[in-house]
Each structure stands twice: as structure tokens, then as C-alpha cells.
Design a protein around this motif. Structure first.
Motif, PDB file in Angstrom:
ATOM      1  N   LEU A  54       0.830  -1.198   0.000  1.00  0.00           N
ATOM      2  CA  LEU A  54       0.000   0.000   0.000  1.00  0.00           C
ATOM      3  C   LEU A  54       0.865   1.249   0.000  1.00  0.00           C
ATOM      4  CD1 LEU A  54      -2.852   1.224   0.187  1.00  0.00           C
ATOM      5  CD2 LEU A  54      -2.603   1.139   2.664  1.00  0.00           C
ATOM      6  N   LYS A  55       1.929   1.238   0.795  1.00  0.00           N
ATOM      7  CA  LYS A  55       2.843   2.382   0.822  1.00  0.00           C
ATOM      8  C   LYS A  55       3.508   2.588  -0.538  1.00  0.00           C
ATOM      9  CE  LYS A  55       3.937   1.992   5.723  1.00  0.00           C
ATOM     10  NZ  LYS A  55       4.979   1.692   6.704  1.00  0.00           N
ATOM     11  N   THR A  56       3.886   1.491  -1.177  1.00  0.00           N
ATOM     12  CA  THR A  56       4.491   1.579  -2.500  1.00  0.00           C
ATOM     13  C   THR A  56       3.498   2.121  -3.514  1.00  0.00           C
ATOM     14  OG1 THR A  56       5.925  -0.280  -1.972  1.00  0.00           O
ATOM     15  CG2 THR A  56       5.660   0.259  -4.293  1.00  0.00           C
ATOM     16  N   ALA A  57       2.260   1.651  -3.460  1.00  0.00           N
ATOM     17  CA  ALA A  57       1.232   2.125  -4.384  1.00  0.00           C
ATOM     18  C   ALA A  57       0.974   3.615  -4.194  1.00  0.00           C
ATOM     19  CB  ALA A  57      -0.048   1.335  -4.193  1.00  0.00           C
ATOM     20  N   ILE A  58       0.953   4.068  -2.953  1.00  0.00           N
ATOM     21  CA  ILE A  58       0.751   5.496  -2.686  1.00  0.00           C
ATOM     22  C   ILE A  58       1.910   6.306  -3.268  1.00  0.00           C
ATOM     23  CG2 ILE A  58       0.685   7.236  -0.856  1.00  0.00           C
ATOM     24  CD1 ILE A  58      -0.967   5.217   0.785  1.00  0.00           C
ATOM     25  N   GLY A  59       3.131   5.814  -3.120  1.00  0.00           N
ATOM     26  CA  GLY A  59       4.292   6.504  -3.687  1.00  0.00           C
ATOM     27  C   GLY A  59       4.225   6.596  -5.200  1.00  0.00           C
ATOM     28  N   VAL A  60       3.829   5.509  -5.851  1.00  0.00           N
ATOM     29  CA  VAL A  60       3.711   5.510  -7.311  1.00  0.00           C
ATOM     30  C   VAL A  60       2.618   6.478  -7.756  1.00  0.00           C
ATOM     31  CG1 VAL A  60       3.058   4.085  -9.283  1.00  0.00           C
ATOM     32  CG2 VAL A  60       4.659   3.203  -7.604  1.00  0.00           C
ATOM     33  N   ILE A  61       1.498   6.505  -7.032  1.00  0.00           N
ATOM     34  CA  ILE A  61       0.401   7.415  -7.383  1.00  0.00           C
ATOM     35  C   ILE A  61       0.828   8.872  -7.216  1.00  0.00           C
ATOM     36  CG2 ILE A  61      -1.888   8.191  -6.637  1.00  0.00           C
ATOM     37  CD1 ILE A  61      -2.510   5.200  -6.085  1.00  0.00           C
ATOM     38  N   VAL A  62       1.578   9.167  -6.160  1.00  0.00           N
ATOM     39  CA  VAL A  62       2.048  10.542  -5.938  1.00  0.00           C
ATOM     40  C   VAL A  62       3.000  10.964  -7.056  1.00  0.00           C
ATOM     41  CG1 VAL A  62       3.484  11.983  -4.427  1.00  0.00           C
ATOM     42  CG2 VAL A  62       1.676  10.564  -3.460  1.00  0.00           C
ATOM     43  N   ILE A  63       3.910  10.084  -7.445  1.00  0.00           N
ATOM     44  CA  ILE A  63       4.840  10.421  -8.527  1.00  0.00           C
ATOM     45  C   ILE A  63       4.095  10.572  -9.851  1.00  0.00           C
ATOM     46  CG2 ILE A  63       6.774   9.549  -9.902  1.00  0.00           C
ATOM     47  CD1 ILE A  63       7.959   8.469  -7.314  1.00  0.00           C
ATOM     48  N   ALA A  64       3.095   9.723 -10.101  1.00  0.00           N
ATOM     49  CA  ALA A  64       2.300   9.843 -11.326  1.00  0.00           C
ATOM     50  C   ALA A  64       1.523  11.163 -11.341  1.00  0.00           C
ATOM     51  CB  ALA A  64       1.348   8.661 -11.451  1.00  0.00           C
ATOM     52  N   ALA A  65       0.987  11.563 -10.193  1.00  0.00           N
ATOM     53  CA  ALA A  65       0.278  12.847 -10.116  1.00  0.00           C
ATOM     54  C   ALA A  65       1.239  14.006 -10.346  1.00  0.00           C
ATOM     55  CB  ALA A  65      -0.413  12.984  -8.763  1.00  0.00           C
ATOM     56  N   LEU A  66       2.436  13.904  -9.778  1.00  0.00           N
ATOM     57  CA  LEU A  66       3.447  14.940  -9.990  1.00  0.00           C
ATOM     58  C   LEU A  66       3.819  15.033 -11.461  1.00  0.00           C
ATOM     59  CD1 LEU A  66       5.369  17.005  -8.672  1.00  0.00           C
ATOM     60  CD2 LEU A  66       7.005  15.159  -8.418  1.00  0.00           C
ATOM     61  N   PHE A  67       3.960  13.877 -12.121  1.00  0.00           N
ATOM     62  CA  PHE A  67       4.254  13.888 -13.552  1.00  0.00           C
ATOM     63  C   PHE A  67       3.090  14.477 -14.337  1.00  0.00           C
ATOM     64  CE2 PHE A  67       3.879  11.890 -17.730  1.00  0.00           C
ATOM     65  CZ  PHE A  67       5.010  12.422 -18.325  1.00  0.00           C
ATOM     66  N   GLY A  68       1.872  14.168 -13.942  1.00  0.00           N
ATOM     67  CA  GLY A  68       0.712  14.733 -14.636  1.00  0.00           C
ATOM     68  C   GLY A  68       0.686  16.245 -14.562  1.00  0.00           C
ATOM     69  N   ILE A  69       0.996  16.774 -13.384  1.00  0.00           N
ATOM     70  CA  ILE A  69       1.053  18.225 -13.232  1.00  0.00           C
ATOM     71  C   ILE A  69       2.184  18.806 -14.071  1.00  0.00           C
ATOM     72  CG2 ILE A  69       1.520  20.080 -11.571  1.00  0.00           C
ATOM     73  CD1 ILE A  69       0.116  18.259  -9.467  1.00  0.00           C
ATOM     74  N   ALA A  70       3.350  18.162 -14.041  1.00  0.00           N
ATOM     75  CA  ALA A  70       4.500  18.657 -14.804  1.00  0.00           C
ATOM     76  C   ALA A  70       4.243  18.566 -16.302  1.00  0.00           C
ATOM     77  CB  ALA A  70       5.751  17.865 -14.432  1.00  0.00           C
ATOM     78  N   TYR A  71       3.615  17.474 -16.745  1.00  0.00           N
ATOM     79  CA  TYR A  71       3.327  17.306 -18.171  1.00  0.00           C
ATOM     80  C   TYR A  71       2.342  18.363 -18.646  1.00  0.00           C
ATOM     81  CZ  TYR A  71       1.818  15.178 -22.550  1.00  0.00           C
ATOM     82  OH  TYR A  71       1.506  14.944 -23.872  1.00  0.00           O
ATOM     83  N   SER A  72       1.338  18.657 -17.827  1.00  0.00           N
ATOM     84  CA  SER A  72       0.343  19.640 -18.246  1.00  0.00           C
ATOM     85  C   SER A  72       0.914  21.056 -18.272  1.00  0.00           C
ATOM     86  CB  SER A  72      -0.882  19.576 -17.345  1.00  0.00           C
ATOM     87  OG  SER A  72      -0.555  19.953 -16.032  1.00  0.00           O
ATOM     88  N   SER A  73       1.939  21.308 -17.471  1.00  0.00           N
ATOM     89  CA  SER A  73       2.529  22.641 -17.466  1.00  0.00           C
ATOM     90  C   SER A  73       3.734  22.768 -18.406  1.00  0.00           C
ATOM     91  CB  SER A  73       2.943  23.021 -16.043  1.00  0.00           C
ATOM     92  OG  SER A  73       3.967  22.174 -15.601  1.00  0.00           O
ATOM     93  N   ALA A  74       4.163  21.664 -18.999  1.00  0.00           N
ATOM     94  CA  ALA A  74       5.319  21.714 -19.908  1.00  0.00           C
ATOM     95  C   ALA A  74       4.902  22.305 -21.250  1.00  0.00           C
ATOM     96  CB  ALA A  74       5.894  20.320 -20.107  1.00  0.00           C
ATOM     97  N   SER A  75       5.857  22.938 -21.879  1.00  0.00           N
ATOM     98  CA  SER A  75       5.609  23.542 -23.186  1.00  0.00           C
ATOM     99  C   SER A  75       5.935  22.545 -24.287  1.00  0.00           C
ATOM    100  CB  SER A  75       6.484  24.787 -23.347  1.00  0.00           C
ATOM    101  OG  SER A  75       6.392  25.284 -24.655  1.00  0.00           O
ATOM    102  N   GLY A  76       5.168  22.575 -25.347  1.00  0.00           N
ATOM    103  CA  GLY A  76       5.423  21.699 -26.488  1.00  0.00           C
ATOM    104  C   GLY A  76       6.090  22.430 -27.633  1.00  0.00           C
TER     105      GLY A  76
END
Length: 109
Positions: A38-60
């Protein structure tokens, strides 16, 4: 095929084997303690959310010279690379802050 190629392929093989063991061994060990999964899954979800935020704010945006040969970079590829870079920067800053907080906590105790 000379020895350099053989050593490169051996290195690639060792990287793949190491990555497989780095992923599988903790999973095998955590079956005895499901809370660690469960702790590992929470860590993966947090990193995926961080990537989602970074991807949405990145310039193409891509300069014209990089859209042509030999680079052939697309706006989607540039946005993906930008998202990954922003994620790495954020994780780096979080790691530095964690180190500082830990050291200050040790100093206080």
C-alpha cells in the motif's frame, strides 16, 4: 563484432537483469506484509500525479531546426521530455528539502 560491442551488450543485459530484480524482489518480500504494498502504491500514485502536473505545465514548443532531420522532434515528444524534466527537478528539490529537514531534526535532538 569486436569486444567493445560484446561488453556493451553484456552491460545492457546486466542493467535489464538488475532492473528486473529491483522490481521483483521487493514485490516478493512484500507479500508477507501487504501494508508495504500500500505504501508503494501510494508513492507511485504521488509520482504519477506529480508527472501529470509537470506534463500539463510543460511547453510543447519546438524550434524549426529541431523538427527537421536528424532530430525529428514533435511537439508531443517535446512536451513529454519537458514533463519528465520538470518531474525530475521537483523530485530533486523534494530530496534536498528532505535531507535538510532530516539533518535539522538530528541537530535538534
Amino acid at each position: 563484432m569486436d569486444t567493445t560491442d560484446i561488453f556493451l551488450y553484456a552491460g545492457y543485459l546486466l542493467i535489464v537483469v538488475g532492473a528486473v530484480f529491483a522490481i521483483l524482489m521487493p514485490l516478493i518480500n512484500s507479500f508477507g506484509d501487504p501494508k508495504s504494498l500500500l505504501k508503494t502504491a501510494i508513492g507511485v500514485i504521488v509520482i504519477a500525479a506529480l508527472f501529470g502536473i509537470a506534463y500539463s505545465s510543460a511547453s510543447g514548443d519546438v524550434a524549426a531546426k529541431y523538427m527537421a532531420d536528424p532530430f525529428n522532434i514533435t511537439p508531443e515528444g517535446a512536451k513529454m521530455v519537458g514533463g519528465v524534466l520538470l518531474t525530475v527537478y521537483a523530485l530533486f528539490i523534494l530530496a534536498i528539502l528532505g535531507i535538510v529537514v532530516t539533518e535539522l531534526n538530528k541537530l535538534i535532538k
